[in-house]
Motif scaffolding. Structure first.
Motif: not given
Length: 278
Positions: A191-202
């Motif tokens: 949440a602190a990053k605007g919901g950003l998880i980042g790069w990831t594989a499925p």
């Protein structure tokens, strides 16, 4: 991030990742110490009449070299000093009767148990080597599971479907930005990053989340809430790119370590199943 899978292979009784100390990835390319000397070898030192055998020194040196310390005169001198200091302190502790302390006896028994467990696991891994063909097969399997794309993804995690639908409605009406809603409403640490998880594989995400994610194009968000074990999600794909997987030769040592851990875990599970535990 809550959604990232925790590999079961890394979870061990007694911290067995540390106990094994025997996987090939840790020891590959490191020099081996000289074989332990016989009991008739000249002692490293004699402290108050008590001899420190050369075999103790050789064993300690082998451990230090495998941990990455250089094999030079400075290291040898430091190891000798360490053994002498330990012997002096141990003799003093014995004079004080600390060796008779019940807690100390318990600790010594525990150390013995752990060292025997370590020896068994090291011997088990040594006698069950993983072949190059098995490593390659596992590499191909993992590669297939990971797919060909990776995603830069954001999400908003809430506790109910109704909350998620409300957020989607706000996004549809363009009354609020995704990032602002994530910071305000999401229960995830992202949440602190605007919901950003980042790069990831499925393959790194729980199935319900990844199944919804791969259906989205760049810039799209889910129009219906996605339910997982963690709650209800609104998912947005920020970007997509080809997944670059390291070649086999670069990761095979790491892969061998993981496979050895799986092998050790299975051996412990099988032994527990046949053991009489009351």
């Amino acid at each position: 991030m809550l959604l990232k899978k925790i590999a079961a292979a890394t979870v061990f009784v007694w911290g067995l990742a540390a106990l094994t100390g025997c996987n090939a990835a840790e020891t590959a390319g490191k020099p081996e110490a000289k074989p332990a000397a016989t009991s008739s070898s000249k002692p490293v030192a004699i402290v108050n009449g008590v001899a420190i055998p050369q075999s103790q020194y050789n064993l300690l040196k082998q451990d230090r070299i495998q941990q990455g310390q250089p094999d030079n005169a400075q290291t040898e001198a430091a190891l000798r000093d360490s053994l002498i200091n330990a012997q002096i302190l141990a003799q003093q502790a014995t004079k004080m009767g600390l060796d008779k302390d019940p807690t100390m006896q318990t600790r010594l028994d525990l150390v013995k148990t752990e060292m025997l467990a370590k020896a068994y696991l090291a011997n088990y891994v040594k006698n069950h080597p993983i072949s190059e063909a098995e490593l390659k097969a596992q590499y191909d399997k993992v590669k297939a599971q990971m797919g060909t794309k990776e995603y830069e993804v954001s999400h908003i995690l809430v506790g109910s479907e109704a909350e998620a639908k409300k957020i989607i409605a706000e996004l549809n009406s363009k009354k609020a930005k995704f990032e602002d809603l994530a910071k305000k409403e999401s229960k995830d640490s992202s949440a602190a990053k605007g919901g950003l998880i980042g790069w990831t594989a499925p393959s790194n995400l729980v199935k319900e989340f990844s199944d919804a994610m791969v259906q989205l194009k760049k810039g799209e968000y889910t129009k219906t809430p996605v339910h997982t074990q963690f709650g209800w999600h609104v998912i947005r794909v920020d970007n997509i790119r080809d997944l670059k997987i390291p070649p086999f030769n670069e990761v095979k040592d790491q892969l061998r370590g993981q496979m050895e851990q799986e092998m050790v875990k299975k051996e412990i599970t099988d032994m527990r199943a046949s053991a009489k535990v009351e």
